[in-house]
Design an enzyme around this catalytic site. Structure first.
Site, PDB file in Angstrom:
ATOM      1  N   GLU A  35       0.859  -1.188   0.000  1.00 55.80           N
ATOM      2  CA  GLU A  35       0.000   0.000   0.000  1.00 55.80           C
ATOM      3  C   GLU A  35       0.893   1.235   0.000  1.00 55.80           C
ATOM      4  O   GLU A  35       1.838   1.318   0.784  1.00 55.80           O
ATOM      5  CB  GLU A  35      -0.911  -0.031   1.240  1.00 55.80           C
ATOM      6  CG  GLU A  35      -1.635   1.256   1.552  1.00 55.80           C
ATOM      7  CD  GLU A  35      -2.578   1.718   0.446  1.00 55.80           C
ATOM      8  OE1 GLU A  35      -3.487   0.966   0.072  1.00 55.80           O
ATOM      9  OE2 GLU A  35      -2.389   2.859  -0.056  1.00 55.80           O
ATOM     10  N   LYS A  36       0.583   2.208  -0.871  1.00 57.24           N
ATOM     11  CA  LYS A  36       1.453   3.398  -0.936  1.00 57.24           C
ATOM     12  C   LYS A  36       1.022   4.476   0.055  1.00 57.24           C
ATOM     13  O   LYS A  36       1.811   5.334   0.431  1.00 57.24           O
ATOM     14  CB  LYS A  36       1.520   3.955  -2.354  1.00 57.24           C
ATOM     15  CG  LYS A  36       0.231   4.487  -2.880  1.00 57.24           C
ATOM     16  CD  LYS A  36       0.406   5.089  -4.268  1.00 57.24           C
ATOM     17  CE  LYS A  36      -0.926   5.580  -4.773  1.00 57.24           C
ATOM     18  NZ  LYS A  36      -0.919   6.077  -6.096  1.00 57.24           N
ATOM     19  N   CYS A  43     -12.094   4.369   1.750  1.00 60.28           N
ATOM     20  CA  CYS A  43     -13.241   4.171   2.645  1.00 60.28           C
ATOM     21  C   CYS A  43     -12.912   4.565   4.086  1.00 60.28           C
ATOM     22  O   CYS A  43     -13.590   5.389   4.686  1.00 60.28           O
ATOM     23  CB  CYS A  43     -13.702   2.721   2.568  1.00 60.28           C
ATOM     24  SG  CYS A  43     -14.973   2.346   3.785  1.00 60.28           S
ATOM     25  N   GLY A 182     -22.748  18.249  -9.144  1.00 61.01           N
ATOM     26  CA  GLY A 182     -23.077  16.825  -9.108  1.00 61.01           C
ATOM     27  C   GLY A 182     -24.068  16.556  -7.984  1.00 61.01           C
ATOM     28  O   GLY A 182     -23.744  16.764  -6.813  1.00 61.01           O
ATOM     29  N   GLY A 183     -25.267  16.131  -8.369  1.00 67.44           N
ATOM     30  CA  GLY A 183     -26.292  15.781  -7.378  1.00 67.44           C
ATOM     31  C   GLY A 183     -26.345  14.278  -7.227  1.00 67.44           C
ATOM     32  O   GLY A 183     -27.400  13.658  -7.256  1.00 67.44           O
ATOM     33  N   GLY A 272     -18.402  11.908  -9.973  1.00 68.84           N
ATOM     34  CA  GLY A 272     -18.080  10.512 -10.240  1.00 68.84           C
ATOM     35  C   GLY A 272     -16.612  10.212  -9.994  1.00 68.84           C
ATOM     36  O   GLY A 272     -15.851  11.101  -9.597  1.00 68.84           O
ATOM     37  N   HIS A 445     -42.071  -5.468  18.089  1.00 69.55           N
ATOM     38  CA  HIS A 445     -42.794  -4.198  18.193  1.00 69.55           C
ATOM     39  C   HIS A 445     -42.319  -3.465  19.429  1.00 69.55           C
ATOM     40  O   HIS A 445     -42.065  -4.114  20.439  1.00 69.55           O
ATOM     41  CB  HIS A 445     -44.299  -4.487  18.302  1.00 69.55           C
ATOM     42  CG  HIS A 445     -45.133  -3.262  18.453  1.00 69.55           C
ATOM     43  ND1 HIS A 445     -45.362  -2.384  17.407  1.00 69.55           N
ATOM     44  CD2 HIS A 445     -45.784  -2.738  19.532  1.00 69.55           C
ATOM     45  CE1 HIS A 445     -46.136  -1.389  17.839  1.00 69.55           C
ATOM     46  NE2 HIS A 445     -46.397  -1.591  19.114  1.00 69.55           N
TER      47      HIS A 445
END
Ligand code: NAD
Length: 475
Positions: A35-36, A43, A182-183, A272, A445
């Site tokens: 991993e860099k 995430c 962007g929506g 995106g 319930h």
């Protein structure tokens, strides 16, 4: 330069790569993961987790502002963005540390370096501290390199005034005004995060509606909430550029063929994401890229090159952490020699807006297009005792079944805790359940989960807390 031999090498320790490496090690495969940046990927570090922390904190503030009808008032409630950021960073640190611990604890080797192919079975590791490069020779290589936000012309990201999701998640003060280009999921999740603590929100969406691909009726509930909280949504609106005027940002946009200007303090670009393959020297591996740079894979997540696999955002939509993790675990089993394939029937989709939207399976339109005659059961939270008791009655549960045999085709929830409620829907679709499987399962319930049971009953005309659709006369 040393040559290291491994049975499996995983490139990228995000939500696709790290579960893959952990499962590989659990299955006794000699594994290295490289991993860099930070373990946990987008995430854990700059996406799902930090955003959900800020979302929950700002929801708490918003609820405190709107709880007087419950007889509770929080006079003087205030937001300290610096403290909120520190709290968020603490969560990220705990989780990323946990991931590293799990990788090592299960026996895989974790290396911080940048990987690039030198051949189909060999990868160069470049270290940031200037240590000489190493070459890893591995029988199996998994590409789990994720995705990056798309940039649009005229809006160069500076992470101060023109930000992407990473910059928005680092803001340590509440902007007076925010404009989201962007929506989609990120624009609305982060836009509402700041709106809840006082930011005036404007959303510019290029298409004719927000949250394209999500059940339209659910999306309308969120649009209404954004407007109720003082925001604006402009559809058919494409931002073309910006200029500074008297210290403010003035965004120019083509709105339905007309040029309009919007004044703001910060612009969030959320249009995106792209797959990340640049810098990997992918051509040396022999792996062919598909449309828009995504890596095509089969149902065992293998690329066109035997022994090279790809998982997560880099293979395409849906770009979701849980999909990536599932694919990573499938690949681990494949490499370990099991006859595993990715045969998930559905991938749940959640939008952490206000209210939340959660979906599995088909929308009614998709089901009709696939040739089903559909029956729709709908339970509004406005008639749920539990929803009233927590003062969150906005939204509904919609269950879509095949009118012929009541097979569950899709479930769409907009409302309180939709994100947690949807797992029952995912199980229903995965198990090929019928409406009766949900409606005859006794739900406790008073809970929000009863709404799913009631919506399932409604889809077959057996609801007791709602009027059922009138049966067609036999005459
Ligand atoms: P998105 O695809 O959800 O939305 C982008 C929106 O921008 C689209 O509606 C598109 O029509 C619009 N758009 C594109 N160009 C435009 C322009 N020039 N002007 C105005 N509008 C324009 O993308 P996103 O919100 O950036 O999210 C990226 C990815 O991250 C998604 O694929 C999503 O699955 C993932 N994500 C998921 C979650 C979650 O699961 N809760 C949260 C955040 C992100």
């Amino acid at each position: 330069m040393a040559t290291i031999k491994k049975k499996a090498l995983v490139i990228g320790a995000g939500t696709g790569g790290y579960p893959c490496a952990i499962r590989l090690a659990q299955l006794g495969v000699d594994t290295m993961i490289v991993e860099k940046a930070e373990p946990g990927g987008v995430c854990l570090n700059w996406g799902c987790i930090p955003s959900k922390a800020l979302i929950s904190a700002t929801k708490l503030f918003h609820k405190a502002q709107h709880s007087e009808s419950m007889g509770v008032s929080f006079k003087g409630a205030a937001v300290d963005m610096k403290q909120m950021q520190a709290w968020k960073s603490g969560i990220v640190k705990k989780l990323t540390g946990g991931v590293k611990g799990l990788i090592k604890g299960n026996g895989a080797t974790y290396v911080k370096a940048t990987a690039s192919f030198v051949g189909p079975k060999s990868v160069r590791l470049k270290y940031a501290d200037g240590k000489p490069d190493d070459i890893v020779e591995a029988e199996h290589i998994v590409i789990a390199t994720g995705s990056l936000p798309i940039e649009i012309p005229g809006f160069k990201i500076d992470q101060k005034r023109i930000v992407d999701s990473t910059g928005a998640l680092e803001l340590d003060s509440v902007p007076k005004r925010m404009l989201c280009i962007g929506g989609g999921i990120i624009g609305l999740e982060l836009g509402q995060t700041f709106q809840r603590v006082g930011t005036k929100l404007v959303v510019l969406e290029g298409l004719g509606r927000i949250l394209n691909g999500v059940d339209e009726e659910c999306a309308k509930v969120v649009a209404k909430q954004i407007k109720k909280d003082g925001g604006e949504i402009h559809t058919g609106a494409r931002a073309t550029g910006w200029e500074e005027r008297d210290g403010a940002i003035v965004v120019k946009a083509d709105v339905g063929g007309e040029t309009k200007e919007f004044e703001t303090d910060i612009v969030l670009v959320a249009v995106g994401r792209w797959p990340i393959t640049a810098g990997l020297n992918i051509e040396k591996s022999g792996v062919k890229l598909g449309e828009r740079g995504f890596i095509p894979v089969d149902n065992r997540k293998q690329t066109n090159v035997p022994g090279i696999y790809a998982v997560g955002d880099v293979v395409g939509q849906p770009m979701l952490a849980h999909k990536a993790s599932h694919e990573g675990e499938v690949v681990a089993e494949v490499i370990a020699g099991k006859k595993t394939v990715d045969d998930a029937r559905c991938i749940p989709n959640i939008v952490f807006t206000e209210p939340e939207i959660a979906s599995v399976g088909m929308t009614a339109e998709e089901a009709k297009a696939a040739g089903h005659e559909v029956s729709i059961g709908k339970m509004p939270f406005a008639v749920s005792g539990r929803a009233m008791a927590i003062d969150e009655t906005n939204g509904f549960v919609k269950v879509i079944t095949d009118a012929k045999d009541a097979r569950v085709l899709g479930i769409h929830i907009v409302g309180p805790e939709a994100s947690d409620l949807i797992s029952e829907g995912a199980l229903a679709i995965e198990m090929g359940a019928f409406a009766e499987d949900i409606s005859l399962t006794v739900h406790p319930h008073p809970t929000l989960g009863e709404a799913l049971m009631e919506a399932a009953k409604h889809s077959i005309g057996e609801a007791v807390h709602l009027m059922n659709p009138r049966k067609k006369s036999a005459h």
